[in-house]
Design an enzyme around this catalytic site. Structure first.
Site, PDB file in Angstrom:
ATOM      1  N   LYS A 151       0.812  -1.213   0.000  1.00 22.75           N
ATOM      2  CA  LYS A 151       0.000   0.000   0.000  1.00 22.75           C
ATOM      3  C   LYS A 151       0.854   1.276   0.000  1.00 22.75           C
ATOM      4  CE  LYS A 151      -4.039  -2.223   2.009  1.00 22.75           C
ATOM      5  NZ  LYS A 151      -4.221  -2.943   0.784  1.00 22.75           N
ATOM      6  N   CYS A 152       2.114   1.119  -0.260  1.00 17.57           N
ATOM      7  CA  CYS A 152       3.060   2.240  -0.304  1.00 17.57           C
ATOM      8  C   CYS A 152       3.012   2.906  -1.678  1.00 17.57           C
ATOM      9  CB  CYS A 152       4.468   1.710  -0.033  1.00 17.57           C
ATOM     10  SG  CYS A 152       5.778   2.952  -0.102  1.00 17.57           S
ATOM     11  N   GLY A 153       3.297   4.192  -1.708  1.00 22.96           N
ATOM     12  CA  GLY A 153       3.374   4.912  -2.974  1.00 22.96           C
ATOM     13  C   GLY A 153       4.468   4.380  -3.889  1.00 22.96           C
TER      14      GLY A 153
END
Length: 158
Positions: A34-36
């Site tokens: 869910k990290c950029g």
């Protein structure tokens, strides 16, 4: 101490020694779906496909220490990586990468390959470590370093 002395758990829970990867060029990366920076999975997979026959292996270690960006369990993480990102490189069980409870592998990597301005702590997801065929840490790359920016360094080691 050598990188090959560490034992880790694969994402399916099976314990393995990093000695299994002796003689390969290794990229170790802490990941979070869910990290950029999660699109880096695609480029890591691309590098893996391009150079795996020459001896490159990417080892992904999910971590939830940065803004809760990897909240799922190992089964959910594995499904996301395979189905949403097409990951076929080895993925491992969720670990801690910083602090007193950090996995010994990441304590070793942090101590022996400091980041910017000598910082030893891993600051974010997708910090990458390049290991040569003898198990030596060659370089540490910041999270914002795109995987293909490591390609020339990888090719020199293959």
């Amino acid at each position: 101490m050598s990188i090959y002395e560490f034992k880790v758990d694969k994402i399916n829970g099976e314990a393995v020694s990093l000695d299994e990867y002796r003689g390969k060029v290794i990229v170790i990366v802490n990941t979070a779906s869910k990290c950029g920076f999660a699109p880096q999975y695609d480029d890591l997979q691309g590098l893996y496909e391009r150079y795996m026959d020459e001896g490159l292996v990417i080892l992904g270690f999910p971590c939830n220490q940065f803004l809760n960006q990897e909240p799922g369990d190992n089964l959910e993480i594995d499904a996301y990586c395979r189905l949403n990102r097409g990951v076929t490189f080895p993925m491992f069980a969720k670990v801690l990468v910083k602090g007193r409870e950090a996995h010994p592998l990441f304590r070793y990597l942090s101590e022996n390959a400091p980041g910017m301005m000598g910082s030893k702590s891993i600051k974010w997801n997708f910090t990458k470590f390049l290991i040569d065929r003898e198990g030596n840490i060659v370089n540490r790359y910041a999270p914002q370093t795109k995987p293909y920016e490591m390609e020339e360094d990888i090719k020199k080691l293959l």
